[in-house]
Design an enzyme around this catalytic site. Structure first.
Site, PDB file in Angstrom:
ATOM      1  N   GLU A 150       0.817  -1.216   0.000  1.00 36.22           N
ATOM      2  CA  GLU A 150       0.000   0.000   0.000  1.00 36.22           C
ATOM      3  C   GLU A 150       0.849   1.263   0.000  1.00 36.22           C
ATOM      4  O   GLU A 150       1.789   1.392   0.770  1.00 36.22           O
ATOM      5  CB  GLU A 150      -0.909   0.003   1.233  1.00 36.22           C
ATOM      6  CG  GLU A 150      -2.303   0.485   0.935  1.00 36.22           C
ATOM      7  CD  GLU A 150      -2.995  -0.395  -0.099  1.00 36.22           C
ATOM      8  OE1 GLU A 150      -3.138   0.066  -1.251  1.00 36.22           O
ATOM      9  OE2 GLU A 150      -3.369  -1.524   0.222  1.00 36.22           O
ATOM     10  N   HIS A 151       0.491   2.183  -0.894  1.00 42.28           N
ATOM     11  CA  HIS A 151       1.154   3.492  -1.001  1.00 42.28           C
ATOM     12  C   HIS A 151       2.643   3.368  -1.297  1.00 42.28           C
ATOM     13  O   HIS A 151       3.454   4.151  -0.797  1.00 42.28           O
ATOM     14  CB  HIS A 151       0.949   4.308   0.274  1.00 42.28           C
ATOM     15  CG  HIS A 151      -0.443   4.846   0.423  1.00 42.28           C
ATOM     16  ND1 HIS A 151      -0.890   5.952  -0.250  1.00 42.28           N
ATOM     17  CD2 HIS A 151      -1.482   4.417   1.176  1.00 42.28           C
ATOM     18  CE1 HIS A 151      -2.148   6.201   0.081  1.00 42.28           C
ATOM     19  NE2 HIS A 151      -2.534   5.269   0.931  1.00 42.28           N
ATOM     20  N   GLY A 153     -12.233   1.663  -1.764  1.00 40.68           N
ATOM     21  CA  GLY A 153     -10.847   1.204  -1.805  1.00 40.68           C
ATOM     22  C   GLY A 153     -10.633   0.072  -2.780  1.00 40.68           C
ATOM     23  O   GLY A 153      -9.564  -0.531  -2.814  1.00 40.68           O
ATOM     24  N   SER A 196     -10.994   0.550  -6.036  1.00 46.14           N
ATOM     25  CA  SER A 196     -10.589   1.223  -7.260  1.00 46.14           C
ATOM     26  C   SER A 196     -11.718   1.381  -8.267  1.00 46.14           C
ATOM     27  O   SER A 196     -11.534   1.163  -9.456  1.00 46.14           O
ATOM     28  CB  SER A 196      -9.419   0.473  -7.905  1.00 46.14           C
ATOM     29  OG  SER A 196      -8.772   1.266  -8.842  1.00 46.14           O
ATOM     30  N   ASP A 253      -3.568   0.750  -9.611  1.00 40.82           N
ATOM     31  CA  ASP A 253      -4.987   0.503  -9.863  1.00 40.82           C
ATOM     32  C   ASP A 253      -5.245   0.239 -11.338  1.00 40.82           C
ATOM     33  O   ASP A 253      -5.957  -0.694 -11.705  1.00 40.82           O
ATOM     34  CB  ASP A 253      -5.819   1.703  -9.406  1.00 40.82           C
ATOM     35  CG  ASP A 253      -5.693   1.973  -7.920  1.00 40.82           C
ATOM     36  OD1 ASP A 253      -5.180   1.095  -7.199  1.00 40.82           O
ATOM     37  OD2 ASP A 253      -6.096   3.064  -7.483  1.00 40.82           O
ATOM     38  N   LYS A 258     -10.615  10.237  -2.328  1.00 38.66           N
ATOM     39  CA  LYS A 258      -9.223  10.677  -2.452  1.00 38.66           C
ATOM     40  C   LYS A 258      -9.110  12.104  -2.957  1.00 38.66           C
ATOM     41  O   LYS A 258      -8.219  12.841  -2.554  1.00 38.66           O
ATOM     42  CB  LYS A 258      -8.461   9.739  -3.392  1.00 38.66           C
ATOM     43  CG  LYS A 258      -8.196   8.371  -2.828  1.00 38.66           C
ATOM     44  CD  LYS A 258      -7.251   7.585  -3.706  1.00 38.66           C
ATOM     45  CE  LYS A 258      -7.837   7.233  -5.034  1.00 38.66           C
ATOM     46  NZ  LYS A 258      -6.955   6.357  -5.841  1.00 38.66           N
ATOM     47  N   TYR A 306      -3.893  11.718   0.370  1.00 40.95           N
ATOM     48  CA  TYR A 306      -3.153  11.031  -0.688  1.00 40.95           C
ATOM     49  C   TYR A 306      -2.036  11.891  -1.282  1.00 40.95           C
ATOM     50  O   TYR A 306      -0.870  11.478  -1.322  1.00 40.95           O
ATOM     51  CB  TYR A 306      -4.140  10.604  -1.783  1.00 40.95           C
ATOM     52  CG  TYR A 306      -3.570   9.639  -2.789  1.00 40.95           C
ATOM     53  CD1 TYR A 306      -3.696   8.267  -2.615  1.00 40.95           C
ATOM     54  CD2 TYR A 306      -2.893  10.096  -3.916  1.00 40.95           C
ATOM     55  CE1 TYR A 306      -3.171   7.373  -3.537  1.00 40.95           C
ATOM     56  CE2 TYR A 306      -2.364   9.220  -4.851  1.00 40.95           C
ATOM     57  CZ  TYR A 306      -2.508   7.860  -4.652  1.00 40.95           C
ATOM     58  OH  TYR A 306      -1.974   6.978  -5.560  1.00 40.95           O
TER      59      TYR A 306
END
Length: 556
Positions: free
Chosen positions: A60-61, A196, A198, A257, A302, A310
């Protein structure tokens, strides 16, 4: 290589359904959508474009830091039925839907209203761009990034097609440049918005495909996005175009994504790496287990929270990379936005265009877990502030204030009193290492008979990821923390948030024969689920297997 394959265009529904998975009745949705298009527009659609949502299993991220991630496409998706609309030359062009390239967009969900819009060809100008507007060279189409509407994602997809196929620069004679044709669209989706999973990327990918298909561009050569040669549109090119498109709604996406939605196949998760170039390789998932997605019912927008969420994290990781590089003696250009992945590569002697093998990268990440401590502010007591102020951050970067602003703040809006360079970098390096460990465990299981020990190892990595997301990257929320703990209590091997966080979904690794009892226990213990049954329950918590990626169905 998966990214070099063409976009699948089906003419046989049986072949298409066989590649989408097994748990949903796909044929009913597709047939109902085509029939509803016929009722609304008076003819059958020419195409249906499909793009699935995705669940990120771990990683994640870290995609915008150029580290590999491990998502899988899910069966839930966005479908767009589309067809060209005839506009007789005698009709008045002042009507929006009579204009060249005009769009009539409708949505099966009743809360989304019919929209009509048209792009306008625009001469190059030095005129300043107004707030909330996005412009492409040669075209104008409004997208209000301050108040996103469903059609904003349709417009974002359209922009990529306009930019790459219909801009004046695509023709040696701008006056003779081809115009896009009028299009009718009907959208439906089974990916919950803000979950979450996408939904936004799926919407942008599907709309991009719809405009490509209706304008006859899927079979036409495309000028490369990275070079002057020409070649047919590939999955990798569609990923890059969709990444550009989603940025037009105000989100600086790293590409995970879009890549998962486009490149996935129905049998595996994907290990997606972004450095030195986009690459995706299948990773078989262990037998005897499934992934269960559970919606916290906290909507994560987001775009709305980007300045403090984000986009702020993107800036923090980039500045952290520059400061870390300086501390470790890694050379960085004055206006270069070096990433955390490039820091470890240069530290280990990785040349331009080269790529460390997985073993070298894993050892480098283990080292960076220690090296990153140089970012931790000195003499801070336990529980003290580990962030730095804007002034301190600029000083640490070694750049002049105006140069720093140009490099790190001119292209994105952020809002914070303290910037968490240490916490973000620590998470990114640890999370990138967990991805490689997760991937290797899956490969080891595939090479052997597998065991519950392997599933426990995967679950432990997922739990560690959740802790890091909550404490270091601070992208979780109380509801996600509660839901992941309830999942472990209900017997999940591991559970973590998936997607950007700040709401949305969790993903849990669950034994295949325990799925129903797991879902029942979550329903009974997570307060927002109490009383839900049947379809209402399946909308918020469901098991999923990997699905194939984006495709187009062409009607006869």
């Amino acid at each position: 290589m998966a990214a070099q394959r063409p976009i699948p265009v089906y003419t046989n529904l049986t072949d298409l359904y066989n590649n989408l998975g097994t748990s949903l009745n796909h044929s009913v949705r597709w047939n109902d959508l085509a029939e509803e298009f016929r009722k609304r527009f008076g003819r059958k659609p020419a195409y249906i474009a499909r793009a699935p949502g995705r669940v990120n299993l771990i990683g994640e991220h870290i995609d915008y830091a150029l580290f590999g991630v491990l998502p899988a496409a899910i069966e839930r998706d966005i479908l767009i039925a589309c067809g060209p609309r005839s506009v007789p030359a005698s009709l008045p062009t002042q009507e929006t839907h009579h204009s060249p390239g005009s769009v009539i967009a409708e949505n099966l969900h009743t809360k989304y209203t019919r929209q009509e819009f048209a792009p306008a060809r625009k001469q190059s100008s030095s005129k300043e761009v107004g707030e909330g507007e996005i412009h492409v060279e040669g075209w104008h189409l409004d997208i209000n990034t301050q108040e996103l509407r469903w059609e904003s994602y349709v417009k974002a997809g359209y922009y990529g097609v306009l930019n790459h196929y219909f801009s004046s620069s695509a023709s040696s004679n701008a006056d003779a440049a081809e115009s896009p044709i009028p299009v009718d669209l009907l959208v439906t989706g089974s990916v919950p918005a803000g979950s979450g999973l996408s939904s936004s990327a799926a919407m942008v990918v599907a709309s991009t495909l719809a405009f490509l298909a209706v304008n006859g561009k899927l079979d036409e050569k495309l000028k490369s996005l990275t070079a002057d040669d020409v070649h047919h549109l590939t999955k990798g090119e569609l990923v890059k175009m969709s990444m550009e498109n989603e940025k037009r709604v105000g989100v600086n996406s790293g590409g995970m994504d879009q890549a998962a939605s486009v490149i996935s196949d129905a049998s595996s998760a994907l290990y997606i790496s972004f450095f030195p170039a986009l690459k995706a390789t299948p990773v078989p998932l262990p037998a005897g287990s499934v992934f269960v997605c559970a919606n916290s019912l906290v909507v994560a927008d987001k775009a709305v929270g980007a300045k403090r969420g984000y986009n702020l994290r993107v800036v923090e990781t980039l500045v952290g990379a520059r400061v870390l590089a300086g501390a470790l003696g890694v050379t960085v250009g004055e206006r270069e936005r070096i990433t955390l992945r490039e820091v470890v590569g240069r530290l280990l002697g990785e040349g331009k265009g080269e790529e460390l093998d997985v073993g070298e990268l894993q050892r480098g990440l283990e080292r960076m877990g220690k090296e990153v401590e140089v970012l931790r502010p000195k003499d801070v007591p336990d529980g003290g502030e580990l962030g730095v102020t804007m002034r301190e951050m600029i000083e640490l970067s070694g750049l002049e204030k105006d140069v720093f602003g140009e490099v790190y703040l001119s292209w994105v809006e952020v809002e914070a009193t303290h910037f968490q360079l240490y916490k973000r970098a620590k998470h990114v390096y640890a999370e990138a290492l967990r991805v490689l460990q997760f991937r290797q465990t899956c490969l080891d299981v595939a090479a052997s008979s597998g065991s519950s020990t392997a599933l426990e190892s995967l679950g432990r990595l997922m739990n560690e990821s959740q802790t890091s997301c909550a404490e270091l990257f601070q992208c979780s929320c109380p509801e996600l923390n509660e839901l992941t703990q309830l999942a472990r209590n209900a017997g999940a091997y591991g559970s973590r948030l998936t997607g950007a966080g700040w709401g949305g979904c969790t993903v849990s690794l669950v034994a295949e024969d325990k799925v129903q009892s797991f879902i029942d226990q979550i329903r009974d213990t997570y307060a927002p689920y109490k009383g839900l049954e049947g379809e209402a329950l399946s909308e918020v918590i469901f098991a999923t297997r990997p699905s194939s990626g984006a495709c187009v169905y062409k009607f006869d």
